[in-house]
Scaffold this active site. Structure first.
Site: not given
Ligand code: SAH
Length: 222
Positions: A68
């Site tokens: 993000s």
């Molecule tokens: N905060 C993170 C951004 C993550 S993007 C950072 O600092 O990089 C969102 C993430 O959520 C992705 O990696 C995606 O694979 C994950 N995601 C989506 N659905 C999910 C679920 N049900 N459980 C765990 N992770 C999930």
């Protein structure tokens, strides 16, 4: 460029990110600002994106996911009101950038990532940076992590169709849950406080996250 000059340049870019994108737009939590000044965001993106690591936008991290925009990360962390002794659950480890910030702000961080490859590289990064108070696991975080519950704070980094009931259940009385809720183009970042067992909801900000995919999230291909 020598290593030292490069390091100084990145430190200066990081300080400007915190001042101009985060503090100037209203984030006042000193612990959040200090953590963002410290954590080397450029080490959480691929080499080809390192030059953009301190810019005011999300960045691709592979597998169709993104880290993000710095301001959004800051707003989410500020809303959690962490003082230091908390146990935190993060859903959606992604690059591990926000995980590192949580590790600076709380006592113990459990982070769940659905995609094994992202979980593996995030865990390796966090370990190489010396974060010993973080545990990354692979699974469907929309169901929380019941074996480590209850949590003082929970942060979800992917958009859910509604507030996941499992996460509310795993939140301690008085705890805070921050979660983006809604479809692709109409999401609200929500702060949920658990008070006398009830969810008290505040809308923080319009936002745009990748989908939470899982039993209490969306189906794949949302
Ligand atoms: N905060 C993170 C951004 C993550 S993007 C950072 O600092 O990089 C969102 C993430 O959520 C992705 O990696 C995606 O694979 C994950 N995601 C989506 N659905 C999910 C679920 N049900 N459980 C765990 N992770 C999930």
């Amino acid at each position: 460029m020598s290593m030292d000059v490069q390091t100084d340049r990145l430190t200066a870019l990081r300080q400007s990110m915190v001042n101009d994108q985060v503090h100037a737009r209203g984030v006042r939590d000193q612990r959040v600002l200090a953590a963002m000044t410290k954590v080397p965001r450029h080490l959480f993106v691929d080499d080809e994106y390192q030059a953009q690591a301190y810019e005011d936008h999300p960045i691709p991290i592979g597998e169709g996911q993104t880290v993000s925009q710095p301001l959004i990360v800051a707003l989410m962390l500020e809303a959690l009101s962490l003082a230091g002794p908390e146990t935190v659950l993060e859903v959606g480890t992604g690059s591990g950038y926000q995980t590192a910030l949580l590790a600076e702000l709380a006592q113990q961080v459990y982070s769940v990532e659905r995609l094994p490859e992202l979980a593996r590289s995030a865990a390796a990064r966090l370990e190489s940076l010396g974060y010993g108070n973080v545990s990354v696991s692979v699974g469907d975080g929309s169901l929380g992590l019941s074996e480590k519950a209850p949590f003082d704070a929970i942060v979800v980094s992917a958009a859910a169709p509604q507030i996941p009931q499992a996460l509310l259940e795993q939140l301690r009385e008085g705890g805070r849950l921050v979660v983006p809720v809604g479809p692709a183009h109409a999401q609200e970042l929500q702060l949920v406080r658990k008070q006398q067992g009830r969810a008290v909801i505040a809308n923080l900000e319009g936002c745009r996250f990748v989908p939470l995919i899982g039993q209490q999230g969306y189906e794949e291909g949302w």
